[in-house]
Design a protein around this motif. Sequence first.
Motif, short mmCIF file in Angstrom:
data_model
loop_
_atom_site.label_atom_id
_atom_site.label_comp_id
_atom_site.label_asym_id
_atom_site.label_seq_id
_atom_site.Cartn_x
_atom_site.Cartn_y
_atom_site.Cartn_z
N PHE A 77 0.81 -1.22 0.00
CA PHE A 77 0.00 0.00 0.00
C PHE A 77 0.84 1.27 0.00
CE2 PHE A 77 -2.65 -3.12 2.51
CZ PHE A 77 -3.43 -3.49 1.43
N ALA A 78 2.14 1.14 -0.21
CA ALA A 78 3.03 2.28 -0.09
C ALA A 78 2.83 3.32 -1.20
CB ALA A 78 4.49 1.82 -0.09
N ASP A 79 2.12 2.96 -2.26
CA ASP A 79 1.85 3.94 -3.33
C ASP A 79 0.49 4.61 -3.16
OD1 ASP A 79 0.25 1.80 -3.92
OD2 ASP A 79 0.75 1.72 -6.05
N GLY A 80 -0.10 4.47 -1.96
CA GLY A 80 -1.38 5.13 -1.70
C GLY A 80 -2.57 4.43 -2.32
N MET A 81 -2.45 3.15 -2.67
CA MET A 81 -3.51 2.45 -3.37
C MET A 81 -4.77 2.28 -2.53
SD MET A 81 -4.18 1.22 -6.34
CE MET A 81 -2.74 0.67 -7.27
N LEU A 82 -4.65 2.37 -1.19
CA LEU A 82 -5.83 2.19 -0.34
C LEU A 82 -6.60 3.49 -0.09
CD1 LEU A 82 -5.10 -0.27 2.60
CD2 LEU A 82 -6.76 -0.49 0.78
N SER A 83 -6.09 4.62 -0.52
CA SER A 83 -6.74 5.89 -0.22
C SER A 83 -8.11 5.95 -0.88
CB SER A 83 -5.88 7.05 -0.72
OG SER A 83 -5.71 6.97 -2.12
N GLY A 84 -9.02 6.71 -0.25
CA GLY A 84 -10.35 6.89 -0.82
C GLY A 84 -11.39 5.91 -0.35
N ARG A 85 -11.11 5.15 0.74
CA ARG A 85 -12.12 4.24 1.27
C ARG A 85 -13.31 5.01 1.80
NH1 ARG A 85 -7.56 1.93 3.54
NH2 ARG A 85 -8.12 2.68 5.61
N GLN A 86 -14.47 4.37 1.77
CA GLN A 86 -15.69 5.01 2.22
C GLN A 86 -15.86 4.87 3.72
OE1 GLN A 86 -17.90 6.73 0.11
NE2 GLN A 86 -16.18 6.44 -1.31
N HIS A 87 -16.44 5.91 4.35
CA HIS A 87 -16.77 5.82 5.76
C HIS A 87 -17.94 4.85 5.94
CE1 HIS A 87 -15.03 10.13 6.24
NE2 HIS A 87 -14.09 9.20 6.25
N LEU A 88 -17.89 4.08 7.02
CA LEU A 88 -18.95 3.13 7.32
C LEU A 88 -19.99 3.77 8.23
CD1 LEU A 88 -16.75 -0.02 8.09
CD2 LEU A 88 -17.82 0.60 5.93
N LYS A 89 -21.24 3.52 7.94
CA LYS A 89 -22.31 3.98 8.82
C LYS A 89 -22.42 3.00 9.99
CE LYS A 89 -24.97 5.84 4.95
NZ LYS A 89 -26.26 5.77 4.21
N HIS A 90 -22.64 3.55 11.18
CA HIS A 90 -22.78 2.68 12.33
C HIS A 90 -23.97 3.11 13.18
CE1 HIS A 90 -20.90 5.77 14.95
NE2 HIS A 90 -20.14 5.99 13.92
N SER A 91 -24.58 2.13 13.83
CA SER A 91 -25.74 2.38 14.67
C SER A 91 -25.30 2.73 16.08
CB SER A 91 -26.62 1.12 14.71
OG SER A 91 -27.03 0.76 13.42
N PRO A 92 -26.17 3.36 16.88
CA PRO A 92 -25.84 3.65 18.28
C PRO A 92 -25.52 2.36 19.04
CG PRO A 92 -27.81 4.85 17.62
CD PRO A 92 -27.49 3.89 16.51
N VAL A 93 -24.53 2.42 19.90
CA VAL A 93 -24.15 1.26 20.68
C VAL A 93 -25.13 1.08 21.84
CG1 VAL A 93 -22.34 0.25 22.11
CG2 VAL A 93 -21.74 1.53 20.06
N VAL A 94 -25.60 -0.13 22.05
CA VAL A 94 -26.58 -0.42 23.10
C VAL A 94 -25.97 -1.34 24.13
CG1 VAL A 94 -28.53 -0.12 21.56
CG2 VAL A 94 -27.52 -2.38 21.80
N ASP A 95 -26.64 -1.44 25.28
CA ASP A 95 -26.14 -2.28 26.36
C ASP A 95 -26.32 -3.74 26.01
OD1 ASP A 95 -26.48 -1.99 30.00
OD2 ASP A 95 -24.98 -2.94 28.71
N ILE A 96 -25.61 -4.59 26.73
CA ILE A 96 -25.70 -6.03 26.49
C ILE A 96 -25.87 -6.76 27.80
CG2 ILE A 96 -24.22 -5.93 24.45
CD1 ILE A 96 -21.98 -7.06 26.17
#
Length: 308
Positions: A77-96
């Motif tokens: 990945f040293a040539d920046g090939m991984l750049s531009g990944r999308q942000h992941l949506k996440h739900s609120p964390v709940v108790d368990i």
Amino acid sequence: MKVACAVLLLALTSSSLGAPRGNLQQRWEEWQMKHGRRYISQGEEEGRRRAWQVNQDLVKAHNNRVDVGFSLEMNQFADGMLSGRQHLKHSPVVDISHDNDLPSAPPASFDWRTKGVISPVSNQGELGDPVAIVAEECVASFQAIKKGEVPKLSSPEIQDCCPMPVGEVFDCIHNFGGLCSESTYPVLTGHCRNNSCQPEVQIQGGKAVPAGQVDQMVDALLERPLAAFIDASKASFEMYTSGIYSDADCSKTVVDHGVQVVGYGEEGGQEFWICKNSWGASWGEDGYIRIKKGSDTCGIESHASYPY
């Protein structure tokens, strides 16, 4: 701070560009050959080479420091090939609530790899979905704990059928009836086709670890491996090779990648999580990374969940 970073980046770039051209060109060509790089145009190659040159000096400067606990390398990945990944949506964390009674004092270290319930490291490539991969790995490990054998389930099925926030992926798997094997589900199509195969593993849904609750995360991990979603966008993560990873600049709230947490431990007074990545066994520590435990490094302690 931004000005200082800009000055450092300029200095690093100038240092690389000031290196003897013959040596630099030879190293660039050797790196391309080692990692099988072929670019579609001269313009793309020039851009990738500039990123590679900057990263070359970043790696050298980082590895010469004595105040960090991990090392970097000029990997694929040293040539920046991984750049531009999308942000992941996440739900609120709940108790368990935990399913089993656990010892009041957990062991000082633990590793699910020694129990034979972790599948081999995969390589997601450019099109792989880290959410689907880590969800499949966790469901497979959960099944292996119960049945004694790690099944190879279909991550394309998750990718086709669960286009939703990461916190809901295990509930989605339950709702569509469970996961088919890798060999029976069609290749990735972009359309959910889970009715074309019989599910091999069914789950009841997913549970989330409350954000920042390290003790509860340990308790949950002692029952089964976890899926954790993190910020893996920094060059220090992409080019990690060994040691206990920590980067104060990575986000605890904006995540773009998933890892399977398979254990924890301590080295030299520093506690860490053992995390399985999906970038191939040649990356990191045989495909794994140890991430600093107890400080929510890159959000690892804020976005953890598991199937049940």
